[in-house]
Every structure is written in C-alpha cells, then in structure tokens.
Design an enzyme around this catalytic site. Structure first.
Site, PDB file in Angstrom:
ATOM      1  N   LYS A 118     -26.013  19.939 -33.935  1.00  0.00           N
ATOM      2  CA  LYS A 118     -25.723  18.963 -33.362  1.00  0.00           C
ATOM      3  C   LYS A 118     -25.705  18.268 -34.252  1.00  0.00           C
ATOM      4  O   LYS A 118     -25.621  18.017 -35.673  1.00  0.00           O
ATOM      5  CB  LYS A 118     -27.382  18.313 -33.212  1.00  0.00           C
ATOM      6  CG  LYS A 118     -27.070  16.401 -32.221  1.00  0.00           C
ATOM      7  CD  LYS A 118     -28.478  16.322 -31.762  1.00  0.00           C
ATOM      8  CE  LYS A 118     -28.817  14.970 -31.681  1.00  0.00           C
ATOM      9  NZ  LYS A 118     -29.208  14.017 -31.636  1.00  0.00           N
ATOM     10  N   SER A 121     -34.322  12.101 -26.796  1.00  0.00           N
ATOM     11  CA  SER A 121     -33.648  13.090 -26.906  1.00  0.00           C
ATOM     12  C   SER A 121     -33.433  15.341 -27.097  1.00  0.00           C
ATOM     13  O   SER A 121     -32.211  15.810 -27.233  1.00  0.00           O
ATOM     14  CB  SER A 121     -32.718  12.830 -28.076  1.00  0.00           C
ATOM     15  OG  SER A 121     -32.142  11.569 -27.818  1.00  0.00           O
ATOM     16  N   SER A 170     -29.670  12.032 -26.672  1.00  0.00           N
ATOM     17  CA  SER A 170     -29.037  12.332 -27.421  1.00  0.00           C
ATOM     18  C   SER A 170     -28.349  14.197 -27.459  1.00  0.00           C
ATOM     19  O   SER A 170     -27.096  13.769 -28.164  1.00  0.00           O
ATOM     20  CB  SER A 170     -29.106  11.613 -28.664  1.00  0.00           C
ATOM     21  OG  SER A 170     -30.020  12.168 -29.293  1.00  0.00           O
TER      22      SER A 170
END
Length: 425
Positions: free
Chosen positions: A76, A169, A145
């Site tokens: 990420k 997330s 996210s």
C-alpha cells in the site's frame, strides 16, 4: 500450474520451498497478469519490474530466506519503500522517495517476499477514493482505503499485499473483493515508516486469498509463529454480535449472516448472542470523533501548508477534527477504556465474536469506498479481526462476515477462522 499466478500464497510458498516452482516463474506469471488486467483495474501506482526480477533470481540462487520466500508482495502506497516512491495517494507527496523501508516492508523482505510494486490508496488513507476498480465488476468500488492491495490479491496479480486499518480499511475492502483480510491486535505490528492517520487505532495488516494465506503474512508481521502453528479447535464458542448498527445491513448481508449461523451453530459448543455494553450504540460515533481528532493532528502540516492540494472531503474532516475539544476527547477515551474492559470480558465465555464486515456488496460507483460502520467498534477497541469470504450477493459480488478475537490472541482467532471457513465453504 499452467498459471502460477492463480496459486494461493500457502501453496506457492510450499512449492517454492521444495524447489518445484521458482520465484522467477511465479513473479513472471504475476507480472503477466498485471499487464493483462491492471490497465482496467488500476490496482498499482507503480511497479519495479527489473528490481523484482533481480530479487526473484537472487532468491532462486540462494537458500530459503523465510516463510514468504519468493512470494510477490503488493505494498500500500502509504508504506515507505527504499526502492519505490511513496506518494500516499496525494499530490502533496508526488515523487517522494524514502531512504529506508517501513518496518513491515523490511520484515516481509527479510522473510523472502519480493516487493513487486506500490498499490493504490485512497487520499492519505482516508475516504476520498483512488483509481482502483473492483475485480468482480469494474463499475463498483473495491473498498478502501487499502483499495489497490485488496484488488491486486483478488485478481491474481499478487498472492499477498500489505494494508492498514484505522476504521475499516482492511476488512471492508476484503469484503468488497472476496478475499481474506487480517487486522492484527493493535500494537502487534510496528508502524514505523507508515504514514500516520489516527495514532490510537492505525494498524498494519494484510490480504491473502485464503485465511491460511492471511495467517502466513500475519505471522511474519507480528513475529508470532503461532498464527500458522496453532491447531484448529475441535469446536468453538461463538458470540453473535450484529451490533448497534445492524439496521444498516442490506439483505445480502442478512442472508450471509443467516447462512453462517445455520452452518456454524450445530458444530459449535456455544453459538448465541453476546451481550454488548448498554451504551455501545454510540461506539461508531465515538470512533469517528476520535479518528477525526487524531487525523487532524497527524495531517496538521498538510492542512496548514497545502490545503489547496487536499480534497474537499478531507478538508472537511480535518476542520471537524480540530473543533473537537479536549474535554470531549477525554470523555471519549474514558468510555473507550471502559468498553475495552467490558468487551474483553465477553471472551471469558466466547472464543470469538461473529460480526458483519460491510453493510452490503461493494457499492456501485468509484467516488466512495463504502461505509465502515461495522468495523469501527473493533478498530476503536484494538481487537484482531479477520474477514471470512464465503458468500455471493444478489448481483454476483462477494459478501462475507468477520470474526473478532481477544486482544493478543491473534493465533487463536486465525485458527478459529480456518475452522469456520471449513464449515462455510
């Protein structure tokens, strides 16, 4: 093995360890899948093809490094990486090049993982969506996210990926994309080198296509080998927690809940409603307020110096967070501490809690990533959770539920999750 990219992480790791599959062959299959699909799904911000190939060849030429030896890994784009930019889904960080890896990335490399590239995050790991699309239907969100990380694993681009959770997330994108997502107990994984959001809740975790895969990654991140060594229980004591916001659950989630209870209850030692604290109906609002307050502090410099580069939604969140006074925050923290104590006591009678992961299938549209309301309680309390991907909704998109464990008992949670998946599959 016509297409090694289709292998789950646990199977691929075993084949590589026996030298029946090379790290380079697996990597090339994943790169081919990315070339085929990422133009549409846009899971990756950037790739390091030559660097990854060099890593894979070095691993093939040497001894086994660890449990992730030769496994391609997506990271990420809020984790620092020494060989790739870290842009945090924001123009403020365009071209930013860290000099060292985030601790979690370093742990994965030490265990033999091959960092293939950086995956899309929402803006600064908040709610404004990035470019990633859902692998099951590109007109729908993959959740957030940790959007790109979830989509990349679900679409066979990588077997494992790193993500974070502050509200929902990890668990929500896992639900949207039909894979296993693991949020460890708060504080179990080092956060050094990860862009902060809310200091009392930010948690590093990750994704795999199976619960066993998520446990494999989790064992490396936490340093706890019990996550992959804990024997599966013969039976379970399951506490049912629809939660105070169950009225938000749509019919597909309600159907998954009924199916799970019907499948698990006959084989469980105990499967019944768990009594939550009397005032737990405020839990989502308390979590949201604390997150807004802490995010406003974490992003104070971005807010002060670059407001023109922040989305209206994030600006509104930061403005809201700055208006919450110290007395209100202290009251929220006091309630949270009491809830932790009261919910922890539930685990004297239950091994795990079964709870919803998301309100519905992945929402249509790419402007928002879905509602994290069912994840907020467990993020606030710092409890470990894992998404169980076992059902499909009425439009063909994935649906599932999460199991929640006692703080620090991540190994028992993962064993319970594998027990549950055997009975839900």
């Amino acid at each position: 093995m016509d297409d090694p990219s289709r292998l789950d992480a646990t199977t691929a790791a075993a084949l590589i360890a026996r030298r029946e599959l090379s790290a380079e062959a697996l990597l090339r299959a994943c790169l081919a899948r990315i070339a085929e699909r990422d133009g549409e799904l846009r899971a990756f911000v950037c790739l390091d093809v030559q660097g990854a190939l060099a890593q894979a060849r070095a691993l093939d030429a040497g001894p086994l490094r660890g449990p992730l030896h030769g496994l391609p890994l997506g990271v990420k784009d809020i984790f620092d990486t020494r060989d790739l930019p870290t842009e945090c889904g924001s123009p403020i960080f365009a071209g930013h090049r860290p000099r060292v890896d985030a601790a979690a990335v370093a742990l994965c490399r030490e265990a033999g993982a091959v960092v293939i590239g950086k995956t899309v995050t929402t803006e600064l790991a908040n709610m404004t969506a990035g470019a990633t699309r859902n692998p099951f239907n590109p007109a729908h969100t993959p959740g957030g996210s940790s959007s790109g990380s979830a989509a990349a694993v679900a679409d066979f681009m990588v077997p494992l990926s790193l993500g974070t959770q502050t509200a929902g997330s990890l668990i929500r994108p896992a639900a949207c994309c039909g894979i296993a997502g693991f949020k460890p107990s708060f504080g179990r994984v080092p956060r050094a080198g990860v862009k902060p959001n809310a200091d009392s809740m930010d948690t590093v975790g990750g994704f795999g296509r199976t619960v066993a895969d998520a446990a494999l990654l989790g064992a490396v991140l936490t340093g706890d080998k019990r996550l992959v060594q804990q024997p599966l229980p013969d039976t379970l004591r399951i506490g049912l927690v629809q939660g105070p916001d169950w009225g938000e659950a749509e019919s597909d989630v309600q159907a998954a809940w009924a199916r799970a209870v019907q499948a698990l209850a006959p084989q469980a030692q105990r499967c019944e409603d768990a009594a939550l604290p009397a005032d737990f109906g405020d839990v989502a609002a308390v979590q949201a307020a604390l997150q807004a307050h802490e995010t406003a502090a974490a992003l104070a410099d971005e807010h002060r110096r670059h407001p023109d580069l922040l989305s209206p939604a994030l600006l509104a969140l930061l403005d809201k967070g700055r208006t919450i006074g110290a007395v209100e925050i202290e009251a929220h923290r006091t309630r949270t501490a009491r809830w932790r104590f009261e919910v922890d006591a539930l685990f004297d009678g239950f091994d795990v809690l079964l709870a919803p992961s998301a309100v519905d299938e992945a929402p249509e549209g790419l402007q928002h990533t879905g509602d994290p309301v069912f994840c907020r309680p467990w993020s606030l309390l710092g409890l470990p959770s894992v998404h169980l991907p076992f059902a499909t909704g009425s439009t063909g998109l994935p649906v599932g539920l999460q199991l929640v464990g006692r703080h620090g008992e991540d190994h028992r949670l993962m064993a319970a999750a594998q027990w549950a998946m055997q009975r839900l599959a």
